[in-house]
Structures are given as C-alpha cells and as structure tokens.
Design an enzyme around this catalytic site. Structure first.
Site, mmCIF file in Angstrom:
data_model
loop_
_atom_site.group_PDB
_atom_site.id
_atom_site.type_symbol
_atom_site.label_atom_id
_atom_site.label_comp_id
_atom_site.label_asym_id
_atom_site.label_seq_id
_atom_site.Cartn_x
_atom_site.Cartn_y
_atom_site.Cartn_z
ATOM 1 N N TYR A 165 1.565 1.830 -1.243
ATOM 2 C CA TYR A 165 0.173 1.867 -1.726
ATOM 3 C C TYR A 165 -0.135 3.225 -2.377
ATOM 4 O O TYR A 165 -0.679 3.291 -3.481
ATOM 5 C CB TYR A 165 -0.767 1.591 -0.554
ATOM 6 C CG TYR A 165 -2.222 1.440 -0.936
ATOM 7 C CD1 TYR A 165 -2.676 0.314 -1.615
ATOM 8 C CD2 TYR A 165 -3.150 2.434 -0.622
ATOM 9 C CE1 TYR A 165 -4.025 0.175 -1.954
ATOM 10 C CE2 TYR A 165 -4.494 2.306 -0.958
ATOM 11 C CZ TYR A 165 -4.927 1.170 -1.624
ATOM 12 O OH TYR A 165 -6.257 1.042 -1.967
ATOM 13 N N LYS B 18 -1.093 4.082 -6.333
ATOM 14 C CA LYS B 18 -2.375 4.697 -6.710
ATOM 15 C C LYS B 18 -2.151 6.082 -7.343
ATOM 16 O O LYS B 18 -2.899 6.489 -8.235
ATOM 17 C CB LYS B 18 -3.294 4.790 -5.493
ATOM 18 C CG LYS B 18 -3.704 3.414 -4.939
ATOM 19 C CD LYS B 18 -4.443 2.578 -5.965
ATOM 20 C CE LYS B 18 -5.042 1.308 -5.395
ATOM 21 N NZ LYS B 18 -5.815 0.538 -6.371
ATOM 22 N N SER C 84 -7.284 5.489 -5.359
ATOM 23 C CA SER C 84 -7.687 5.560 -3.952
ATOM 24 C C SER C 84 -7.465 6.991 -3.500
ATOM 25 O O SER C 84 -6.615 7.700 -4.067
ATOM 26 C CB SER C 84 -6.800 4.626 -3.113
ATOM 27 O OG SER C 84 -6.873 4.977 -1.744
HETATM 28 N N1 LIG Z 1 -12.241 -0.954 -0.091
HETATM 29 C C1 LIG Z 1 -11.814 0.282 -0.043
HETATM 30 O O1 LIG Z 1 -12.133 1.012 0.882
HETATM 31 C C2 LIG Z 1 -10.924 0.829 -1.112
HETATM 32 C C3 LIG Z 1 -10.446 0.076 -2.154
HETATM 33 N N2 LIG Z 1 -9.658 0.676 -3.109
HETATM 34 C C4 LIG Z 1 -9.179 -0.064 -4.262
HETATM 35 O O2 LIG Z 1 -10.286 -0.669 -4.915
HETATM 36 C C5 LIG Z 1 -9.878 -1.861 -5.570
HETATM 37 C C6 LIG Z 1 -10.798 -3.001 -5.155
HETATM 38 O O3 LIG Z 1 -10.616 -3.212 -3.774
HETATM 39 P P1 LIG Z 1 -11.639 -4.025 -2.851
HETATM 40 O O4 LIG Z 1 -12.782 -4.457 -3.649
HETATM 41 O O5 LIG Z 1 -11.829 -3.212 -1.644
HETATM 42 O O6 LIG Z 1 -10.689 -5.232 -2.450
HETATM 43 P P2 LIG Z 1 -10.885 -6.814 -2.506
HETATM 44 O O7 LIG Z 1 -9.687 -7.351 -1.806
HETATM 45 O O8 LIG Z 1 -12.241 -7.174 -2.040
HETATM 46 O O9 LIG Z 1 -10.806 -7.121 -4.076
HETATM 47 C C7 LIG Z 1 -9.607 -7.023 -4.798
HETATM 48 C C8 LIG Z 1 -9.583 -8.148 -5.799
HETATM 49 O O10 LIG Z 1 -8.387 -8.019 -6.582
HETATM 50 C C9 LIG Z 1 -7.888 -9.305 -6.806
HETATM 51 N N3 LIG Z 1 -6.458 -9.258 -7.117
HETATM 52 C C10 LIG Z 1 -5.436 -8.932 -6.289
HETATM 53 N N4 LIG Z 1 -4.264 -9.055 -6.925
HETATM 54 C C11 LIG Z 1 -4.544 -9.455 -8.193
HETATM 55 C C12 LIG Z 1 -3.748 -9.766 -9.325
HETATM 56 N N5 LIG Z 1 -2.410 -9.682 -9.294
HETATM 57 N N6 LIG Z 1 -4.369 -10.156 -10.462
HETATM 58 C C13 LIG Z 1 -5.721 -10.271 -10.509
HETATM 59 N N7 LIG Z 1 -6.525 -9.989 -9.477
HETATM 60 C C14 LIG Z 1 -5.942 -9.586 -8.322
HETATM 61 C C15 LIG Z 1 -8.161 -10.068 -5.510
HETATM 62 O O11 LIG Z 1 -8.114 -11.472 -5.699
HETATM 63 C C16 LIG Z 1 -9.536 -9.551 -5.142
HETATM 64 O O12 LIG Z 1 -10.558 -10.377 -5.651
HETATM 65 C C17 LIG Z 1 -8.412 -2.081 -5.183
HETATM 66 O O13 LIG Z 1 -7.608 -1.612 -6.242
HETATM 67 C C18 LIG Z 1 -8.235 -1.204 -3.955
HETATM 68 O O14 LIG Z 1 -6.914 -0.777 -3.814
HETATM 69 C C19 LIG Z 1 -9.344 1.989 -3.060
HETATM 70 C C20 LIG Z 1 -9.779 2.760 -2.036
HETATM 71 C C21 LIG Z 1 -10.597 2.255 -0.982
HETATM 72 C C1 LIG Z 2 -3.737 -1.944 4.576
HETATM 73 C C2 LIG Z 2 -4.733 -1.448 5.612
HETATM 74 C C3 LIG Z 2 -4.010 -0.807 6.783
HETATM 75 C C4 LIG Z 2 -3.322 -1.810 7.676
HETATM 76 C C5 LIG Z 2 -4.194 -2.914 8.091
HETATM 77 O O1 LIG Z 2 -4.020 -3.468 9.152
HETATM 78 C C6 LIG Z 2 -5.226 -3.301 7.218
HETATM 79 C C7 LIG Z 2 -5.503 -2.651 6.062
HETATM 80 C C8 LIG Z 2 -6.567 -3.190 5.214
HETATM 81 C C9 LIG Z 2 -7.488 -2.117 4.759
HETATM 82 C C10 LIG Z 2 -6.707 -1.006 4.076
HETATM 83 C C11 LIG Z 2 -5.700 -0.383 5.046
HETATM 84 C C12 LIG Z 2 -5.019 0.797 4.419
HETATM 85 O O2 LIG Z 2 -3.829 0.973 4.382
HETATM 86 C C13 LIG Z 2 -5.898 1.848 3.811
HETATM 87 C C14 LIG Z 2 -6.814 1.185 2.854
HETATM 88 C C15 LIG Z 2 -5.984 0.658 1.713
HETATM 89 C C16 LIG Z 2 -7.601 0.100 3.567
HETATM 90 C C17 LIG Z 2 -8.658 -0.291 2.568
HETATM 91 C C18 LIG Z 2 -9.048 1.017 1.963
HETATM 92 C C19 LIG Z 2 -7.965 2.028 2.317
HETATM 93 O O3 LIG Z 2 -8.405 2.844 3.371
HETATM 94 C C20 LIG Z 2 -7.675 2.921 1.138
HETATM 95 O O4 LIG Z 2 -7.418 2.524 0.039
HETATM 96 C C21 LIG Z 2 -7.728 4.290 1.334
HETATM 97 O O5 LIG Z 2 -7.580 5.018 0.444
#
Ligand SMILES: NC(=O)C1=CN([C@@H]2O[C@H](COP(=O)(O)OP(=O)(O)OC[C@H]3O[C@@H](n4cnc5c(N)ncnc54)[C@H](O)[C@@H]3O)[C@@H](O)[C@H]2O)C=CC1
Ligand SMILES: C[C@]12CCC(=O)C=C1CC[C@@H]1[C@@H]2C(=O)C[C@@]2(C)[C@H]1CC[C@]2(O)C(=O)C=O
Length: 255
Positions: free
Chosen positions: A162, A166, A149
């Site tokens: 977090y 990352k 991230s």
């Molecule tokens: N959406 C965003 O803006 C950003 C997302 N990310 C990262 O991208 C990745 C994907 O995130 P999103 O698609 O946005 O979130 P999301 O919440 O839509 O998908 C994450 C998936 O990971 C699964 N998961 C969580 N814990 C798990 C575990 N212990 N074992 C197996 N599966 C597990 C969840 O069930 C979910 O299906 C994450 O690592 C997140 O931190 C990074 C930067 C920005």
């Molecule tokens: C965890 C956050 C912040 C607090 C909240 O009320 C809801 C959230 C869900 C979306 C998250 C928020 C955050 O901390 C930044 C991230 C993790 C956001 C999703 C993408 C996010 O901006 C990120 O990963 C940035 O690098």
C-alpha cells in the site's frame, strides 16, 4: 467558476470519491462517476439525479477508461477536472514467520496495479481530452487531483504494498505536473490521514477508536466532506501545482 464544470471522479461510488461527486454537483458542476461494475455507482447516480452519469470501469483497463472519457464527451461535451480516488487497501507483512510464508507477489502486484498504475492510466488518457479545452485568462485548461495517503510517508507494519503504491503517486505528481505545464493542466495530490469511509469501516469500532486517539487535532476520523472541500479549494487556487498536500490533523502514523 464551477457552473458547467465537468468532472470525472474515479472511485466515485463510495467514500472520499462520492463526497467529491456531491461537492462538485453542489457547486453547479456536472460529474461522471467511474467505479467498478460491482460498485453502487448506478444507484449513486440515480440518487444524485441531475448532471451526473455513471460509467462502470476498472481503472487499470485502457479500454474502460477510454470508454468513460468518450461517454464524458458524449454527455457533457468536455472534461475540466479529474479526481482519482479509486484505490484498494491491503495489509500483509513481507514474511509470515509463523506460517513460513512470504508476501504473495500477486497481491503486491495488484495493489500497485490499482493504486499506482490505475491512477497513471487515467491521467495519461484524460490529459489529451483536457488539453483540448480553450485556455482561461490564466492559460489554464484543467486540473488533475490524485489521492495518495499518509502511508506514502509513514507506512505501518503490513503496508509495504500500500505504501509503495501511494509513494508512487506522490513521486509522479511533480514530473506529471511538469509534463503538462505547457498545456496549462495542473496536477495536485492529496495525502489523507484517517477518514470515515467504507474502506476504514472494515476495521472494528474499537480499532477505529484507538486510531482516532492518535490524531493530534481534531482527534477523530476526517469526514469525507472535508476531503471534498480540499478538492474544491485545489480547483479554485491556480497556484497549487506539482505538490502533495497532507490532510491529516497532523497525524504521524506509528509503526
Ligand atoms: N479512508 C481513508 O482513511 C483513506 C483513504 N485513502 C485513499 O483514498 C481513496 C478513496 O478511499 P475510500 O473512499 O476511503 O475507500 P472506498 O473503499 O470507500 O472507495 C474506494 C472506491 O474505489 C473503487 N475501486 C477500487 N478498485 C477499483 C478499480 N480497479 N477501478 C475502479 N474503481 C475501483 C471501489 O469500488 C470504491 O468504490 C483510496 O485511494 C484510498 O487508498 C487514503 C488515506 C486514508
Ligand atoms: C488495510 C487496513 C489495515 C488492516 C485491516 O484489517 C483493515 C484495513 C482497512 C482500513 C485501512 C487499513 C490500513 O492498512 C491503513 C489504511 C489504508 C486504512 C484505511 C486508511 C488507512 O489508514 C490509510 O490509508 C492510511 O494512510
């Protein structure tokens, strides 16, 4: 190139992972979706119909990941690409002065456990299986793609756990790429900015709007399909290795 390719996508039931699954299938690949038993993984696999299977796993469990790899071999015979998308977002300040309460240590540990150790767990177990592939003309046997991230670099208030998790993913990318270089396995990490996924949709729409305004260009949330396009590009380009690529519209997160 993608015809017959076998991919395993963690967090593949939602958001960035699901878009990646769809892109790999569209290109002619076969995919194992790995996600929590409580996720919509089963329905997702049903909707996508062919060349796809769902295995319920927790990425932190050795037994679960080994079972997913075995299912991959049983169903598709090999493994070429792993995309680690499973992750959790947490937001807590290191100390709450109003409640006189420090950051809960268990919550910090769980964030590291899923985002960092879970990613490492999948890599260490999948590497052996990818290493069994016959090398292509370039000596390549497969590719591992991780999701960090921009918070690894510009962590905001409340993101100690977090960001640390990352930053760990970013930090291990080069040494693991070096560890696996002799086997022809590449390791690349994507550091997304702000993408419209269920994780992001936990935030109220006005908060999303103001976040969008902080992205220089394009001033909007990324589409999960744009993440999936980068995954495809990484798979296609053999010179990409040991690097973290920001995918963020030149966003630099403010405190
Ligand atoms: N959406 C965003 O803006 C950003 C997302 N990310 C990262 O991208 C990745 C994907 O995130 P999103 O698609 O946005 O979130 P999301 O919440 O839509 O998908 C994450 C998936 O990971 C699964 N998961 C969580 N814990 C798990 C575990 N212990 N074992 C197996 N599966 C597990 C969840 O069930 C979910 O299906 C994450 O690592 C997140 O931190 C990074 C930067 C920005
Ligand atoms: C965890 C956050 C912040 C607090 C909240 O009320 C809801 C959230 C869900 C979306 C998250 C928020 C955050 O901390 C930044 C991230 C993790 C956001 C999703 C993408 C996010 O901006 C990120 O990963 C940035 O690098």
């Amino acid at each position: 190139m993608f015809k017959g390719l076998v991919g395993l996508v963690t967090g593949g039931a939602s958001g960035l992972g699901r878009a990646t699954v769809e892109q790999l299938l569209k290109q002619g690949g076969r995919v194992v979706i790995c996600d929590l038993p409580s996720s919509p993984g089963q329905e997702t696999a049903k909707q996508l119909k062919e060349n796809v299977a769902f295995v319920p796993i927790d990425v932190t469990s050795e037994k679960d990941v080994k079972n997913a790899l075995q299912t991959t071999v049983d169903k598709f015979g090999r493994l070429d690409v792993v995309v680690n998308c499973a992750g959790v977002a947490t937001a807590t300040r290191v100390y709450n002065f109003k409640k006189e309460q420090p950051f809960d240590l268990k919550s910090f540990q769980r964030t590291i456990e899923v985002n960092l150790i879970g990613t490492f767990n999948v890599i260490r177990l999948a590497a052996g299986l990818i290493g069994k592939n016959a090398p292509d003309a370039d000596g390549q046997r497969g590719v591992i793609i991780n999701t960090a991230s921009v918070a690894a670099f510009d962590g905001q208030i409340g993101q100690a756990a977090y960001s640390a998790s990352k930053a760990g993913v970013v930090g291990m990318t080069l040494p693991i790429a070096r560890d696996l270089a002799k086997q022809g396995i590449r390791v690349v990490t994507i550091a997304p900015g702000l993408f419209r996924t269920p994780m992001m949709e936990m935030l109220p729409e006005p908060a999303i709007k103001s976040l969008e305004a902080t992205v220089p260009f394009p001033p909007r949330l990324g589409h999960p399909s744009e993440f999936a396009l980068l995954v495809q590009s990484i798979i296609q380009n053999p010179m990409l290795n040991g690097e973290t690529i920001r995918l963020d519209g030149s966003l630099r997160m403010q405190p």
